[in-house]
Design a protein around this motif. Structure first.
Motif, short mmCIF file in Angstrom:
data_model
loop_
_atom_site.label_atom_id
_atom_site.label_comp_id
_atom_site.label_asym_id
_atom_site.label_seq_id
_atom_site.Cartn_x
_atom_site.Cartn_y
_atom_site.Cartn_z
N ALA A 182 9.33 -2.98 6.67
CA ALA A 182 9.55 -4.01 5.70
C ALA A 182 8.37 -4.82 5.30
CB ALA A 182 10.64 -5.00 6.04
N ALA A 183 7.49 -4.87 6.03
CA ALA A 183 6.20 -5.71 5.99
C ALA A 183 5.18 -4.71 5.04
CB ALA A 183 5.58 -6.20 7.20
N LEU A 184 5.25 -3.57 5.35
CA LEU A 184 4.40 -2.58 4.62
C LEU A 184 5.09 -2.24 3.28
CD1 LEU A 184 3.98 0.40 7.18
CD2 LEU A 184 2.17 -1.12 6.49
N SER A 185 6.31 -2.68 2.75
CA SER A 185 6.65 -2.43 1.61
C SER A 185 6.49 -3.92 0.89
CB SER A 185 8.16 -2.11 1.78
OG SER A 185 9.10 -3.05 1.92
N GLY A 221 12.09 6.88 6.60
CA GLY A 221 12.55 5.62 6.02
C GLY A 221 11.28 4.91 5.51
N LEU A 222 10.19 5.01 6.25
CA LEU A 222 8.91 4.25 5.56
C LEU A 222 8.60 5.00 4.36
CD1 LEU A 222 6.12 2.69 6.10
CD2 LEU A 222 5.42 4.55 7.44
N ALA A 223 8.34 6.25 4.04
CA ALA A 223 8.02 6.95 3.08
C ALA A 223 8.97 6.32 1.80
CB ALA A 223 8.22 8.40 3.07
N ALA A 224 10.32 6.19 2.01
CA ALA A 224 10.98 5.71 0.89
C ALA A 224 10.85 4.26 0.52
CB ALA A 224 12.44 5.92 1.45
N MET A 225 10.69 3.43 1.37
CA MET A 225 10.56 2.03 1.21
C MET A 225 9.18 1.64 0.56
SD MET A 225 12.59 -0.52 1.87
CE MET A 225 11.95 -1.75 2.46
N THR A 226 8.05 2.58 0.99
CA THR A 226 6.90 2.24 0.31
C THR A 226 6.37 3.10 -0.73
OG1 THR A 226 5.81 3.64 2.07
CG2 THR A 226 5.99 1.37 2.51
N ALA A 249 7.10 10.79 -2.91
CA ALA A 249 6.96 9.64 -3.35
C ALA A 249 8.32 9.21 -4.41
CB ALA A 249 5.79 8.95 -4.06
N GLN A 250 9.04 8.13 -4.16
CA GLN A 250 10.25 7.91 -4.85
C GLN A 250 10.28 6.59 -5.42
OE1 GLN A 250 13.13 10.12 -2.07
NE2 GLN A 250 14.13 9.53 -3.62
N LYS A 251 10.38 6.33 -6.58
CA LYS A 251 10.32 5.12 -7.27
C LYS A 251 11.66 4.51 -6.87
CE LYS A 251 9.15 1.60 -9.93
NZ LYS A 251 8.18 0.41 -9.41
N HIS A 252 12.71 5.61 -7.09
CA HIS A 252 13.96 4.73 -6.85
C HIS A 252 14.89 5.97 -6.01
CE1 HIS A 252 13.54 1.59 -9.87
NE2 HIS A 252 13.26 2.76 -10.60
N TYR A 253 16.06 5.30 -5.19
CA TYR A 253 16.99 6.29 -4.59
C TYR A 253 18.17 5.32 -4.54
CZ TYR A 253 14.70 3.57 -0.70
OH TYR A 253 14.49 2.24 0.14
N GLN A 254 19.00 6.56 -4.95
CA GLN A 254 20.58 5.91 -4.83
C GLN A 254 21.39 6.28 -3.80
OE1 GLN A 254 22.14 6.40 -8.85
NE2 GLN A 254 24.06 5.73 -8.16
N ILE A 255 22.24 5.13 -3.04
CA ILE A 255 22.97 5.50 -2.20
C ILE A 255 24.13 6.23 -2.57
CG2 ILE A 255 24.44 4.26 -0.36
CD1 ILE A 255 22.27 1.80 -0.55
N LYS A 280 0.66 -1.24 0.03
CA LYS A 280 -0.11 0.17 -0.08
C LYS A 280 0.93 1.24 -0.03
CE LYS A 280 -3.54 -2.69 0.83
NZ LYS A 280 -4.87 -2.79 0.01
N LYS A 281 0.48 2.04 -0.77
CA LYS A 281 1.36 3.51 -0.75
C LYS A 281 0.58 4.53 0.25
CE LYS A 281 3.30 3.06 -5.30
NZ LYS A 281 3.62 3.53 -6.97
N LEU A 282 1.20 4.95 1.13
CA LEU A 282 0.66 5.97 1.91
C LEU A 282 0.64 7.23 1.53
CD1 LEU A 282 2.24 4.31 5.18
CD2 LEU A 282 0.42 3.41 3.66
#
Length: 434
Positions: free
Chosen positions: A397-400, A247-252, A291-297, A10-12
């Motif tokens: 992790a579970a939300l994503s 972190g939650l926003a990025a992962m989901t 909302a980010q589809k990709h993020y790079q370290i 689910k996207k929040l």
């Protein structure tokens, strides 16, 4: 014990207000014992550890008056010291690690303190030497009964002293400060912790009549006073919740605005998440995470792999290491997570690996995360929360993830996060408490 059933994917979207700071609350609430006058505290988080401490204060004779949501007036005029010898006190205090910070106020006001060996997260060795060595340098005597796991400290002869903290312990520094503010003479604490929550405690004590200088540094000077008066204090928002929501926003892939963050008090926390490639905007005192589809370290200047490690403030707080680790799972690139301060905090990574994460646990202190860059989603599994921060990392992790996950032992999460399921469901999550 309760569990969370999470439907992932689910996207929040929306706004969320962080709770009051758990780690500040445990210090501030203990400090109300230092005066007979009323102390009013605002922005108290409604979480298990804090509620247990308030219940413990009430049991020892502290009068409480609820003034509104998150606001309570405490009056410690008639504290029953005999309660500290009771089995009920031993049982209640042993369930809560923060109860050890009752010792400083007890010593300062009553000249003696009693405490059972405290509980808390099972994240490795967490010695209490910094507390008791500090008390001894003030002139207190200390004994420990190994048969009933009870600490006894007597401070009738305490006087101000020079104290070099062998460990940069937040709770140890707080405890020694609370004892020293009403101890005759001058106390100097060097190598003191200087976290924002510790600064908040010092500012509150100064409003109560204490004389503490050097607040915000690792060198504190305290001129002991005879007694303290009441005051009013508002706690900071919880920086660990704020980091968890980033972190939650990025992962989901979610668009979240975190309200009223007191951004200047967050130190390098936002910068560390930016190194993972997470975009964010400061809008006044709010943090907007798109909302980010990709993020790079990021890589280091010489091209080598980024390392994220914890350190005493103003370094990166160890309480967010678990969140950074789980957030890196869906990034592009590789990061070495180095948990220096606790040796058992990375042992939840086996659950993440079962979900499909690419993680190499190098040793108890280090894990390498190889980001999968949304090439596939994690899969839902059943798992158990080992501690507060790992529990929320598993929740992220579970939300994503694809499918359904169940997290058992959510009492651990409830110890540090206020109504986390209800607040995230309001943003579009699907978390059922079972």
């Amino acid at each position: 014990m309760g569990s969370f059933k999470i439907t992932g994917g689910k996207k929040l979207k929306g706004e969320i207000i962080p709770q009051g700071a758990k780690n500040e609350a445990l210090q501030i609430l203990c400090a109300v014992l230092l005066t007979k006058e009323p102390v009013t505290i605002h922005n108290i988080p409604d979480i298990r550890d804090v509620n247990k401490l308030i219940d413990l204060l009430e049991s020892m004779g502290v009068k409480t008056r609820k003034l509104g949501p998150g606001s309570v007036e405490f009056t410690a005029a008639d504290v029953d010291f005999s309660y500290f010898e009771s089995e009920q006190y031993k049982d209640k205090a042993a369930q809560l690690r923060g109860s050890v910070m009752l010792l400083g106020p007890m010593l300062g006001r009553f000249g003696k303190g009693r405490a059972p060996k405290p509980g808390g997260d099972k994240i490795g060795r967490r010695p209490l030497d910094a507390h008791f060595v500090g008390f001894q340098k003030l002139g207190a005597t200390f004994s420990y009964d190994s048969d009933d796991a009870f600490y006894h400290v007597d401070g009738d002869k305490m006087r101000g002293s020079y104290i070099w903290m062998e460990e940069i312990s937040v709770t140890g520094t707080a405890n020694v400060i609370m004892a020293a503010v009403v101890t005759p003479g001058t106390t100097t604490i060097y190598n003191a912790a200087c976290e924002p929550y510790l600064q908040q405690l010092c500012k509150m004590l100064n409003r109560m009549g204490a004389k503490i200088t050097g607040v915000g540094s690792n060198l504190l000077t305290i001129e002991g006073v005879h007694e303290l008066s009441g005051c009013e204090h508002t706690m900071l928002p919880d920086m660990i919740e704020i980091g968890s929501f980033i972190g939650l926003a990025a992962m989901t892939e979610s668009e979240i605005t975190i309200k009223n963050c007191r951004i200047p008090e967050l130190g390098i926390i936002p910068d560390v998440f930016k190194k993972l490639g997470i975009q964010m905007e400061f809008r006044g005192d709010d943090i907007y995470v798109p909302a980010q589809k990709h993020y790079q370290i990021n890589r280091l200047i010489d091209g080598s792999i980024l390392t994220v490690y914890d350190a005493p403030w103003p370094g990166f707080t160890p309480d967010l290491i678990s969140i950074v680790l789980v957030t890196a799972i869906q990034a592009k690139g590789t990061v070495l997570i180095h948990q220096k301060m606790f040796e058992s905090r990375l042992f939840f990574t086996d659950k993440l690996i079962d979900m499909g994460a690419q993680i190499i646990l190098c040793d108890p202190h280090r894990a390498t995360v190889i980001g999968i860059n949304r090439e596939y989603n994690l899969r839902g599994i059943r798992m158990t929360s080992p501690d507060i921060r790992a529990g929320v990392a598993l929740l992220i992790a579970a939300l994503s993830a694809d499918g359904t996950s169940i997290i058992d032992n959510i009492d651990q999460i409830d110890r540090g996060y206020q109504n986390i399921d209800g607040r995230l469901n309001a943003l579009g999550a699907e978390i059922v408490r079972i």
